[in-house]
Design a protein around this motif. Structure first.
Motif, PDB file in Angstrom:
ATOM      1  N   LEU A 103       0.825  -1.214   0.000  1.00  0.00           N
ATOM      2  CA  LEU A 103       0.000   0.000   0.000  1.00  0.00           C
ATOM      3  C   LEU A 103       0.850   1.251   0.000  1.00  0.00           C
ATOM      4  O   LEU A 103       0.348   2.356   0.127  1.00  0.00           O
ATOM      5  CB  LEU A 103      -0.908   0.033   1.248  1.00  0.00           C
ATOM      6  N   GLY A 144     -13.195  -5.494   6.163  1.00  0.00           N
ATOM      7  CA  GLY A 144     -11.996  -4.893   6.756  1.00  0.00           C
ATOM      8  C   GLY A 144     -11.699  -3.522   6.200  1.00  0.00           C
ATOM      9  O   GLY A 144     -12.597  -2.705   6.010  1.00  0.00           O
ATOM     10  N   SER A 145     -10.444  -3.315   5.909  1.00  0.00           N
ATOM     11  CA  SER A 145      -9.921  -2.006   5.504  1.00  0.00           C
ATOM     12  C   SER A 145     -10.607  -1.455   4.257  1.00  0.00           C
ATOM     13  O   SER A 145     -11.058  -2.202   3.396  1.00  0.00           O
ATOM     14  CB  SER A 145      -8.421  -2.163   5.261  1.00  0.00           C
ATOM     15  N   SER A 146     -10.643  -0.114   4.154  1.00  0.00           N
ATOM     16  CA  SER A 146     -11.297   0.547   3.025  1.00  0.00           C
ATOM     17  C   SER A 146     -10.420   0.605   1.784  1.00  0.00           C
ATOM     18  O   SER A 146     -10.836   1.131   0.759  1.00  0.00           O
ATOM     19  CB  SER A 146     -11.665   1.978   3.430  1.00  0.00           C
ATOM     20  N   ARG A 147      -9.222   0.092   1.857  1.00  0.00           N
ATOM     21  CA  ARG A 147      -8.233   0.225   0.784  1.00  0.00           C
ATOM     22  C   ARG A 147      -8.788  -0.146  -0.596  1.00  0.00           C
ATOM     23  O   ARG A 147      -9.133  -1.292  -0.854  1.00  0.00           O
ATOM     24  CB  ARG A 147      -6.992  -0.614   1.113  1.00  0.00           C
ATOM     25  N   GLU A 148      -8.841   0.834  -1.473  1.00  0.00           N
ATOM     26  CA  GLU A 148      -9.312   0.589  -2.837  1.00  0.00           C
ATOM     27  C   GLU A 148      -8.284  -0.244  -3.610  1.00  0.00           C
ATOM     28  O   GLU A 148      -8.584  -0.819  -4.654  1.00  0.00           O
ATOM     29  CB  GLU A 148      -9.565   1.936  -3.540  1.00  0.00           C
ATOM     30  N   HIS A 149      -7.076  -0.305  -3.047  1.00  0.00           N
ATOM     31  CA  HIS A 149      -6.016  -1.130  -3.640  1.00  0.00           C
ATOM     32  C   HIS A 149      -6.492  -2.571  -3.833  1.00  0.00           C
ATOM     33  O   HIS A 149      -6.007  -3.266  -4.717  1.00  0.00           O
ATOM     34  CB  HIS A 149      -4.784  -1.134  -2.736  1.00  0.00           C
ATOM     35  N   TRP A 184      -8.149  -2.549  -7.106  1.00  0.00           N
ATOM     36  CA  TRP A 184      -7.131  -2.356  -8.148  1.00  0.00           C
ATOM     37  C   TRP A 184      -6.338  -3.640  -8.369  1.00  0.00           C
ATOM     38  O   TRP A 184      -6.014  -4.000  -9.502  1.00  0.00           O
ATOM     39  CB  TRP A 184      -6.163  -1.225  -7.766  1.00  0.00           C
ATOM     40  N   ILE A 219     -17.886  -1.107   1.915  1.00  0.00           N
ATOM     41  CA  ILE A 219     -16.910  -0.194   1.283  1.00  0.00           C
ATOM     42  C   ILE A 219     -16.301  -0.849   0.046  1.00  0.00           C
ATOM     43  O   ILE A 219     -16.169  -0.232  -1.001  1.00  0.00           O
ATOM     44  CB  ILE A 219     -15.805   0.247   2.276  1.00  0.00           C
ATOM     45  N   ASN A 267     -16.359   0.429  -3.783  1.00  0.00           N
ATOM     46  CA  ASN A 267     -15.105   0.691  -4.487  1.00  0.00           C
ATOM     47  C   ASN A 267     -15.043  -0.010  -5.842  1.00  0.00           C
ATOM     48  O   ASN A 267     -14.424   0.482  -6.781  1.00  0.00           O
ATOM     49  CB  ASN A 267     -13.908   0.225  -3.642  1.00  0.00           C
ATOM     50  N   VAL A 324      -1.692   7.032   3.051  1.00  0.00           N
ATOM     51  CA  VAL A 324      -1.804   5.772   2.301  1.00  0.00           C
ATOM     52  C   VAL A 324      -2.911   5.790   1.245  1.00  0.00           C
ATOM     53  O   VAL A 324      -2.719   5.311   0.123  1.00  0.00           O
ATOM     54  CB  VAL A 324      -2.017   4.575   3.266  1.00  0.00           C
ATOM     55  N   THR A 325      -4.053   6.352   1.572  1.00  0.00           N
ATOM     56  CA  THR A 325      -5.193   6.253   0.649  1.00  0.00           C
ATOM     57  C   THR A 325      -5.431   7.544  -0.131  1.00  0.00           C
ATOM     58  O   THR A 325      -6.445   7.677  -0.810  1.00  0.00           O
ATOM     59  CB  THR A 325      -6.484   5.891   1.419  1.00  0.00           C
ATOM     60  N   GLY A 367     -10.460   8.279   4.086  1.00  0.00           N
ATOM     61  CA  GLY A 367     -10.106   7.063   3.364  1.00  0.00           C
ATOM     62  C   GLY A 367      -9.542   6.043   4.328  1.00  0.00           C
ATOM     63  O   GLY A 367      -8.373   5.662   4.247  1.00  0.00           O
ATOM     64  N   ASP A 368     -10.385   5.632   5.247  1.00  0.00           N
ATOM     65  CA  ASP A 368      -9.946   4.726   6.302  1.00  0.00           C
ATOM     66  C   ASP A 368     -11.180   4.157   6.985  1.00  0.00           C
ATOM     67  O   ASP A 368     -12.058   4.909   7.426  1.00  0.00           O
ATOM     68  CB  ASP A 368      -9.102   5.507   7.314  1.00  0.00           C
ATOM     69  N   SER A 369     -11.247   2.841   7.086  1.00  0.00           N
ATOM     70  CA  SER A 369     -12.475   2.218   7.577  1.00  0.00           C
ATOM     71  C   SER A 369     -12.787   2.565   9.037  1.00  0.00           C
ATOM     72  O   SER A 369     -13.937   2.542   9.436  1.00  0.00           O
ATOM     73  CB  SER A 369     -12.391   0.705   7.416  1.00  0.00           C
ATOM     74  N   GLY A 390     -15.848   5.377   6.579  1.00  0.00           N
ATOM     75  CA  GLY A 390     -14.685   5.205   5.718  1.00  0.00           C
ATOM     76  C   GLY A 390     -15.078   5.177   4.260  1.00  0.00           C
ATOM     77  O   GLY A 390     -16.171   4.745   3.901  1.00  0.00           O
ATOM     78  N   ILE A 391     -14.175   5.660   3.411  1.00  0.00           N
ATOM     79  CA  ILE A 391     -14.418   5.684   1.961  1.00  0.00           C
ATOM     80  C   ILE A 391     -13.170   5.220   1.221  1.00  0.00           C
ATOM     81  O   ILE A 391     -12.092   5.171   1.800  1.00  0.00           O
ATOM     82  CB  ILE A 391     -14.808   7.110   1.483  1.00  0.00           C
ATOM     83  N   GLY A 392     -13.333   4.890  -0.050  1.00  0.00           N
ATOM     84  CA  GLY A 392     -12.205   4.487  -0.882  1.00  0.00           C
ATOM     85  C   GLY A 392     -11.506   5.706  -1.475  1.00  0.00           C
ATOM     86  O   GLY A 392     -11.984   6.842  -1.334  1.00  0.00           O
ATOM     87  N   THR A 393     -10.399   5.448  -2.143  1.00  0.00           N
ATOM     88  CA  THR A 393      -9.585   6.538  -2.686  1.00  0.00           C
ATOM     89  C   THR A 393     -10.323   7.361  -3.749  1.00  0.00           C
ATOM     90  O   THR A 393     -10.184   8.584  -3.804  1.00  0.00           O
ATOM     91  CB  THR A 393      -8.280   5.957  -3.258  1.00  0.00           C
TER      92      THR A 393
END
Lengths: 192, 478
Positions: free
Chosen positions: A20, A70-75, A78, A96, A100, B42-43, B134-136, B150-153
């Protein structure tokens, strides 16, 4: 179709945190499920489904409940997209992650438990080809046709590849109206 | 019919209500105004890059604040950052903030810290607002009666450009917490939220905003309320909410971005009258949890619903699954990953590491409580234990109270602020096979380091575990 027979697949598994740190939006495919795919020595783990040559270059991932929690990471989206996945079929998705998906053109399809079970049974015994029509909202597998739900706005977004920000900016008058007149409390003023 | 707290905050932020008006389609997103936006390294880089690429501006730079937390070293900050990729990401955020006029609390700032710790600390988090990041774990801010998620990038970019977000209206979920724990000083809000997730499951809150209510909740401090709302996302919810009250309003007084004096008084009057669910409001779902006999909670598996009482033994996959074959398989895998045998008492589990920190449990009160457990005692020689304060302010406040000395004398490492070993993006990670008692929020496989084994607990449980080298029932200690 790749059968990932597991519920609660979290985004930490889909794309572990060490990837990330990059600042671009692409190039994540090699890191998809990295810690599941590769051992501490960097060698592919034989028992992980993505390392089975039978499922190479497949575009559909089949999985179970609560995919992408879990985490919101759009990665995570991707990485799936860069790897070549275009559709994820599951019995349910985390909020989320689901949201995404549409930003990158990945189609998440949720089906009932029994439909998911049916497809898993097919995939376990045979190499399955699925035909998916987003327009008609159908999946055809081995002669069985199933319908799936997707709300019209998201469907349109995927089919037409809408620039969401451009669209919202075209509604600027309404945003201005809210900022100037319509709101109950103007919280902005404490930060000016 | 009355409205829920969530509906009130939602309704007062609707810019365009597509769902009901234009299309007639009830399942269309609404355009929601965002009052507060938090950004970390990070996001956000891809959001800023894309914004620049399309030649767009940040609509309201003053409504966004940024900090560096995920990647930062928690060791000596005067030393250069060794990891060049991390360094690049940190520098990119600083550059982006400068270019777009956004206030940043970077690694050199005395107010740097975990984004969900500094937001409230600075008074940036206010009742009745909408807050995104950008964080859950943005759900943390719901402790103030803010609708925070939280939201995505891509959405980060959208918020930067438009100060709004398209959102499908979530459903409302009320969790009533009844009873008062016996030995209440040994039962923390962490135990309450772990118990809730144990009951509703990791997707029990999917598509909902959870409102927490009950005598116990009213008695909790803001810091303890934040722990509960923080982990709403681990139950799958978009957000957690607690109606603001005197405790909330007292917390706000004197904070940098919070309204001052008469203005604050006026708002408090408004919030008191408006920010609560009406008595006849209808929730889409209601659950009740009784905490009278709640024991300290410990996770044994690889998701935050795999929880047991400290007095329990590791369950068998069958006990956990209750007839659900997929859940059984998940538990089999979890036990294998965690290297645990069903039937083993939790108090027999030895740990290698103890981590007190994260946006869940790194605030001053968490550190004070943990320090009371460790004071005058020594960390087990078999354990490496660390305390990572949530922010530089928490760190300096703790140092004023002498907590750093208490922890260091006992054998804990005392670190600089950041996310640290909650997700191990910086050098603070578990080695493969290491077992850790952690006050963080996720026990996913590899979360704290590839092959690392995480058990989530409260700060006082983590502290006691560090001393004994294995899990103990902290009720026997306090």
């Amino acid at each position: 179709m790749i059968p990932l027979d597991m519920m609660n697949v979290d985004t930490d598994q889909i794309i572990p945190k060490q990837f990330l740190k990059l600042i671009q939006k692409s190039g994540y495919g090699d890191f998809l499920f990295y810690d599941r795919r590769f051992g501490h020595d960097g060698r592919p783990k034989k028992d992980f489904i993505l390392n089975d040559p039978k499922f190479e270059k497949r575009q559909i991932l089949l999985t179970r409940d609560n995919f992408g929690c879990g985490s919101s990471r759009e990665h995570a989206v991707w990485a799936l997209f860069d790897y070549g996945i275009r559709v994820v079929i599951a019995s349910s998705f985390a909020d989320i992650f689901y949201n995404n998906c549409f930003k990158r053109g990945l189609l998440p399809i949720y089906l009932s438990q029994s439909e998911i079970e049916y497809i898993f049974n097919l995939v376990h015994t045979d190499d399955v080809i699925a035909e998916i029509s987003l327009d008609k909202q159908t999946i055809s597998i081995s002669g069985k046709k199933m319908n799936f739900n997707i709300d019209p706005t998201r469907k349109k977004m995927l089919l037409e590849g809408i620039d969401e920000i451009g669209f919202t900016l075209s509604l600027n008058d309404q945003i201005l109206d809210y900022e100037k007149a319509s709101r109950v409390v103007d919280y902005n003023k404490y930060l000016v | 019919m009355g409205k829920t707290l969530f509906e009130k905050v939602w309704d007062s932020h609707v810019v365009i209500d597509d769902g009901n008006k234009n299309t007639g389609d009830t399942n269309a997103p609404s355009l929601i105004y965002v009052d507060r936006h938090l950004v970390h390294e990070v996001t956000s880089p891809q959001a800023f890059a894309s914004l620049k690429q399309s030649g767009r501006q940040v609509r309201h730079p003053e409504l966004t604040i940024a900090t560096t937390d995920h990647n930062v070293s928690t060791e000596n900050r005067t030393l250069p950052i060794v990891d060049s990729v991390s360094k690049m990401q940190l520098e990119t955020l600083t550059r982006n903030c400068k270019e777009f006029g956004i206030t940043i609390y970077d690694i050199n700032s005395p107010e740097q810290g975990i984004v969900h710790v500094i937001g409230p600390e600075l008074g940036f988090t206010l009742p009745g607002t909408t807050i995104v990041c950008g964080d859950s774990h943005t759900s943390t801010h719901g402790a103030f009666g803010a609708l925070a998620f939280g939201i995505g990038t891509s959405e980060v970019e959208h918020v930067l450009a438009t100060q709004c977000i398209w959102m499908y209206k979530p459903k409302s979920f009320l969790i009533k917490i009844e009873g008062n724990p016996r030995k209440s000083h040994a039962i923390t809000s962490k135990d309450i939220i772990l118990k809730i997730i144990r009951k509703i499951g990791t997707d029990g809150g999917t598509g909902t905003v959870i409102e927490y209510r009950g005598d116990v909740i009213s008695r909790l401090s803001m810091e303890q309320r934040m722990t509960i709302c923080n982990m709403s996302i681990e139950g799958g919810a978009r957000a957690g909410l607690i109606a603001p009250d005197e405790t909330t309003f007292n917390y706000l007084k004197g904070r940098r971005y919070a309204p001052k004096e008469t203005e604050l008084e006026g708002l408090i009057e408004f919030w008191t009258a408006n920010l609560k669910s009406d008595a006849n409001a209808k929730f889409d779902r209601v659950e009740t949890i009784n905490v009278t006999d709640l024991a300290p909670q410990v996770t044994w598996g690889t998701n935050p619903s795999m929880v047991a009482d400290i007095t329990d033994s590791i369950p068998s996959p069958e006990e956990f699954a209750q007839g659900n074959e997929n859940k059984r398989k998940l538990a089999v895998r979890a036990l294998e990953y965690m290297n645990l045998e069903p039937g083993t008492p939790l108090t027999n589990l030895h740990v290698d590491r103890v981590f007190i920190g994260s946006c869940t449990n790194s605030r001053l009160e968490d550190l004070i409580e943990a320090s009371l457990v460790v004071k005058g005692r020594k960390v087990s020689t078999k354990v490496r234990a660390m305390v990572v304060p949530g922010s530089q302010k928490v760190k300096s406040d703790a140092e004023k109270l002498g907590l750093d000395t208490v922890f260091k004398d006992s054998g804990f490492e005392w670190r600089e602020s950041g996310c640290s070993m909650c997700l191990g993006m910086n050098p603070d990670i578990l080695l493969p096979g290491e077992r850790c008692a952690s006050t963080s929020n996720r026990n996913f496989e590899g979360r704290q380091g590839a092959g690392g084994r995480t058990h989530l607990v409260s700060p006082i449980m983590a502290a006691a575990c560090a001393l004994e080298g294995h899990f103990v029932d902290v009720r026997d200690w306090l």
